[in-house]
Design a protein around this motif. Sequence first.
Motif: not given
Length: 343
Positions: A142-154, A188-204
């Motif tokens: 993940l070094a140097g990659k874009r990670v989407a996250i909702e800040e402050g969440t678990v 899912l749209a390829g706009q970021v390299d990784a994402v932190g999510v909880f179910a059911p958004f893991t399925t998405t």
Amino acid sequence: MRRTAIFSRRWPTRAVIAAACAATLLVTAAGCGDDSDDAGSGSQTVRLGFSAWPGWFPWQVAQEQGLFEANGVDVELTYFDSYTDSLTALATGNLDANSQTLNDTLSSVSGGASQTVVLVNDNSTGNDQIIAAPGIDSVADLAGKRVAIEEGTVDHYLLLLALAEAGLSADDVEISPLLTDAAAAAFLAGQVDAVGVFAPFTTTALGLDGSRAIATSADFPGAIPDHLVFDSEFVAGQPEQVQAVVDTWFDTLEWIADNPDEAIDIMAAQAGVSVEDYRTYDAGTTIFSLAENQAAFEPGDTPANLDFQARSIAEFLVETGLVDEAPSTDGLLDGQFVAAVSP
């Protein structure tokens, strides 16, 4: 209930915390906000809140099967479509107890709320995930990659834990702050390299061909615990009622074990999902047994100890700028009630 509302365990913003605490002061000054008997003058109706997370749906089973009444406690059970609303309700005196994360409890305490953890409902053991695009095979990648996250969440917390284990920090990645549903869509749209999510958004997120989870809450046992949290004054004034609610929880788990199919029907109906979908979520949440509860409240320096987790989360709150000072953990954890439950 909208499917996207399920498992929404988001931390309240500073504005929400401040408003909640201000409202608490007004309620206290006015002597209102409590429809039940005055503390100390007899048994109160316990106003208990919960929202959409697998570890909390057993409360619905308890209500429908009359298990609160069987333990001699009058409970007004309220289901919240919005988890944040349940946090605010407890902080403002409109609930006596709520099921919520340890992270959120510490956040509320930092804003001036007085709350006490009396029971561990569950730990997230896989329903929170860091999911990466093809070609990213480990957290180190993940070094140097874009990670989407909702800040402050678990899940933000999970990301930092995973980065630290890989010898990285938040400075080594590019954070794209988005709400969890938007973060999953962006990935899912390829706009970021990784994402932190909880179910059911893991399925998405896993709908992206070749994507995979490179870290989950299962990799960090105990890091994302969920609890029954009472207003501290209620605990001091009505310990018998608190004990009865805790006793009911363990009776409910026993009833679920004896009647698994009927229990899942009840919980899936409350969640607004099919039984089949509910079964898939169940594996990522570990309900704590009585023995696990009692062990968790023991002081220690491992992830299995709640005091260790509370200190770690308090540090995270400060490091991420969510609070200015680490919240006090004095009086936060009270294991007397699980200790008093008969095996």
